[in-house]
Design an enzyme around this catalytic site. Structure first.
Site, mmCIF file in Angstrom:
data_model
loop_
_atom_site.group_PDB
_atom_site.id
_atom_site.type_symbol
_atom_site.label_atom_id
_atom_site.label_comp_id
_atom_site.label_asym_id
_atom_site.label_seq_id
_atom_site.Cartn_x
_atom_site.Cartn_y
_atom_site.Cartn_z
ATOM 1 N N HIS A 53 74.379 53.739 -5.427
ATOM 2 C CA HIS A 53 73.869 52.446 -5.876
ATOM 3 C C HIS A 53 75.043 51.585 -6.320
ATOM 4 C CE1 HIS A 53 70.801 49.843 -7.874
ATOM 5 N NE2 HIS A 53 71.734 49.670 -8.795
ATOM 6 N N ASP A 55 76.395 48.019 -7.826
ATOM 7 C CA ASP A 55 75.965 46.882 -8.639
ATOM 8 C C ASP A 55 76.894 45.690 -8.446
ATOM 9 O OD1 ASP A 55 73.646 47.885 -10.162
ATOM 10 O OD2 ASP A 55 75.079 49.373 -10.902
ATOM 11 N N HIS A 86 72.746 46.393 -4.985
ATOM 12 C CA HIS A 86 71.897 45.705 -5.956
ATOM 13 C C HIS A 86 72.565 44.380 -6.298
ATOM 14 C CE1 HIS A 86 70.066 45.906 -10.313
ATOM 15 N NE2 HIS A 86 69.588 44.903 -9.616
ATOM 16 N N GLY A 164 75.924 49.039 -17.879
ATOM 17 C CA GLY A 164 75.526 50.439 -17.839
ATOM 18 C C GLY A 164 75.403 50.972 -19.260
ATOM 19 N N ASP A 194 65.884 51.591 -12.429
ATOM 20 C CA ASP A 194 67.324 51.414 -12.665
ATOM 21 C C ASP A 194 67.569 51.065 -14.121
ATOM 22 O OD1 ASP A 194 70.041 50.905 -12.489
ATOM 23 O OD2 ASP A 194 69.837 49.099 -11.256
HETATM 24 C C1 DX5 Z 1 72.516 47.616 -14.800
HETATM 25 C C2 DX5 Z 1 72.757 48.196 -13.445
HETATM 26 C C3 DX5 Z 1 72.515 49.671 -13.385
HETATM 27 C C4 DX5 Z 1 73.429 50.459 -14.268
HETATM 28 C C5 DX5 Z 1 72.829 51.793 -14.546
HETATM 29 O O1 DX5 Z 1 72.615 46.222 -14.701
HETATM 30 O O2 DX5 Z 1 71.884 47.595 -12.519
HETATM 31 O O3 DX5 Z 1 72.584 50.103 -12.048
HETATM 32 O O4 DX5 Z 1 74.668 50.657 -13.677
HETATM 33 O O5 DX5 Z 1 73.612 52.446 -15.506
HETATM 34 P P1 DX5 Z 1 72.935 53.456 -16.554
HETATM 35 O O6 DX5 Z 1 72.265 54.523 -15.770
HETATM 36 O O7 DX5 Z 1 74.085 53.943 -17.357
HETATM 37 O O8 DX5 Z 1 71.944 52.648 -17.370
HETATM 38 ZN ZN ZN Z 2 71.751 48.474 -10.504
#
Ligand code: DX5
Ligand code: ZN
Length: 245
Positions: A53, A55, A86, A164, A194
């Protein structure tokens, strides 16, 4: 309701491409070591990731800025894994061709960023890529209702997009259940989640219908990526079979 897009539907089912039964974990690269990107991708692939995935944040749709097409191309060169891109960007229509060309298998676009979701989904399909709609925590899931037949999947955000390592918002579970109850089959509309996925939250997410489960910190902050992915996927499958381990 009839979809007004007879020419779309590039999507074949995902399971053959993933090589395993859903639900799967898609590790997010956001918190990995970008100084050693190809090595990180290799570690995730060797660790058994079904896909990755990516970002994309433009500093406008969300305050943060991450990376763009060049990095997606570099990841594509490093792996044949499924790539979900994404797009947390202000005007997704402008960049769909770029990211399709960079090697995305799924382009996930935010309904909040789109003037005409049907047209955007058609544009994505014209590139032979799966089009998924993402929905932020503050957006009612009902807003997706007109597009559920025009898209290949929905990504329910369980954190505010941008960072994240945030905590999972349980309201996402209600959205997943709402979507799962409205699809004619799982193949027709694949559901993702997500943000904030962990050993504690992945079971409820899977039970609510999530199949493409994004996990950032829960994987790339673990010492052993493979063990983290395996533990998470086991927990997800156990939640579906009603087991409690
Ligand atoms: C947040 C992103 C996610 C994020 C997920 O804006 O879209 O994909 O990287 O990270 P975790 O799993 O640490 O919440
Ligand atoms: Zn994401």
């Amino acid at each position: 309701m009839h979809a007004h897009h007879p020419s779309r539907r590039p999507a074949t089912d995902l399971e053959p491409q993933l090589g395993r039964a859903l639900p799967v974990v898609l590790p997010a690269l956001l918190l990995c070591d970008f100084g050693h990107l190809a090595h990180e991708v290799q570690r995730l692939e060797t660790g058994g990731a079904a896909g990755l995935h990516l970002d994309i944040m433009d500093g406008r749709f969300v305050p943060q800025l991450t990376y763009g097409r060049v990095v997606v191309e570099a990841v594509r060169r490093a792996t044949r894994l499924l790539l979900e891109v994404h797009l947390m960007v202000e005007d997704p229509d402008r960049v769909i061709g770029e990211y399709a060309g960079a090697g995305a298998d799924i382009l996930t676009v935010h309904v909040e960023a789109l003037r005409d979701p049907g047209a955007t989904l058609q544009r994505i399909a014209d590139h032979g890529v799966r089009g998924h709609l993402a929905v932020s925590p503050g957006t009612p899931v009902e807003r997706l209702a007109p597009w559920l037949e025009a898209c290949d999947g929905v990504l329910v955000m369980s954190v505010e997009p941008g960072l994240g390592g945030q905590a999972f918002e349980p309201l996402a579970l209600d959205k997943l259940r709402w979507l799962a109850a409205r699809r004619s089959s799982p193949q027709q509309l694949r559901l993702g989640v997500d943000g904030g996925v962990s050993l504690a939250t992945i079971g409820p997410a899977a039970a609510a219908g999530a199949e493409l489960i994004v996990a950032g910190s829960a994987v790339v902050q673990a010492a052993d990526y493979g063990a983290a992915i395996l533990d998470l996927e086991r927990r997800a499958h156990a939640a579906l079979s009603g087991a409690s381990r």
